[in-house]
Design a protein around this motif. Structure first.
Motif, PDB file in Angstrom:
ATOM      1  N   TRP A  73      40.800 160.608  37.659  1.00 39.34           N
ATOM      2  CA  TRP A  73      39.291 159.244  37.232  1.00 39.34           C
ATOM      3  C   TRP A  73      39.306 158.113  37.492  1.00 39.34           C
ATOM      4  O   TRP A  73      38.881 156.996  38.483  1.00 39.34           O
TER       5      TRP A  73
ATOM      6  N   LEU B 188      31.245 157.951  39.142  1.00 42.42           N
ATOM      7  CA  LEU B 188      32.338 158.367  37.868  1.00 42.42           C
ATOM      8  C   LEU B 188      32.343 158.293  36.480  1.00 42.42           C
ATOM      9  O   LEU B 188      32.703 159.106  35.908  1.00 42.42           O
TER      10      LEU B 188
ATOM     11  N   LEU C 297      38.486 155.852  40.168  1.00 45.73           N
ATOM     12  CA  LEU C 297      37.332 154.540  39.716  1.00 45.73           C
ATOM     13  C   LEU C 297      38.107 153.135  40.225  1.00 45.73           C
ATOM     14  O   LEU C 297      37.627 152.096  40.512  1.00 45.73           O
TER      15      LEU C 297
ATOM     16  N   LEU D 158      36.741 166.971  40.463  1.00 44.78           N
ATOM     17  CA  LEU D 158      36.851 165.883  41.114  1.00 44.78           C
ATOM     18  C   LEU D 158      37.182 165.509  41.886  1.00 44.78           C
ATOM     19  O   LEU D 158      36.386 164.098  43.223  1.00 44.78           O
TER      20      LEU D 158
ATOM     21  N   LYS E 196      31.829 160.966  33.573  1.00 46.28           N
ATOM     22  CA  LYS E 196      33.175 161.084  32.745  1.00 46.28           C
ATOM     23  C   LYS E 196      31.821 161.476  31.668  1.00 46.28           C
ATOM     24  O   LYS E 196      32.290 162.461  29.999  1.00 46.28           O
TER      25      LYS E 196
ATOM     26  N   CYS F 150      29.932 163.156  45.007  1.00 49.40           N
ATOM     27  CA  CYS F 150      29.276 161.408  45.225  1.00 49.40           C
ATOM     28  C   CYS F 150      28.883 161.088  46.660  1.00 49.40           C
ATOM     29  O   CYS F 150      29.370 161.411  47.433  1.00 49.40           O
TER      30      CYS F 150
END
Length: 186
Positions: free
Chosen positions: A135, A66, A139, A92, A70, A56
């Motif tokens: 996750w 994110l 988010l 993650l 997914k 990220c």
């Protein structure tokens, strides 16, 4: 004479009713994939490449990152090669390790996981948190940061606008705005 023009997708959708019998869903999906030039093997190759080392870039890009994470994970699942839960959690974690604002969420999730794992080892019937819950927590943190940034930007813009007007017009501090009178409104 007026001729109705339609886009290719609309034409395809109309033709689907005549080309496919009701109850032939797989055939319909193959035709749709062919029309949209969707190649699952190619997408799986891209997903494997992307999921090898996801990073990220920043808190400001965390939401998009994110959702992309997914998306590629779902591609692997639909292709019959689902990502293992442990690998999902580890990827993650490592993908956001350089973003201090998200480390609190990871630490919170880890603590909750450890607490529930201890209870599970003691024979209590508990469900361990999943990678999906991590996750979702990440988010939520990223969306909250985005909202704060937007609010601060709006407030900063208002403050600059008020300062440009000589400080008048801000009623939130109990003062009267420009043009206000103490008498009743007419």
């Amino acid at each position: 004479l007026y001729t109705a023009k339609s886009d290719p997708l609309t034409t395809f959708a109309r033709n689907l009713n005549t080309e496919v019998q009701q109850g032939c869903g797989r055939h319909t999906l193959r035709l749709l994939d062919n029309f949209m030039q969707f190649d699952l093997r190619m997408k799986m190759t891209q997903a494997e490449r992307w999921l090898t080392n996801p990073k990220c870039p920043s808190l400001g890009e965390a939401c998009a990152f994110l959702y992309k994470f997914k998306y590629w994970r779902d591609i692997m699942l639909f292709g019959g090669s689902p990502q293992q839960e442990y690998a999902f959690v580890e990827k993650l974690r490592t993908s956001v390790q350089n973003i201090p604002e998200l480390q609190g969420a990871v630490a919170t999730w880890d603590l909750r996981y450890q607490e529930l794992a201890t209870q599970h080892e003691q024979g209590q019937a508990v469900s361990l948190p999943t990678g999906q819950s991590l996750w979702q927590l990440l988010l939520t943190q990223a969306e909250t940061a985005d909202r704060r940034k937007a609010q601060n930007s709006i407030l900063s813009g208002r403050a600059q606008g008020t300062a440009a007007k000589g400080g008048k017009g801000d009623k939130s501090k109990g003062g009267k705005g420009k043009g206000d009178t103490s008498g009743p409104c007419h």
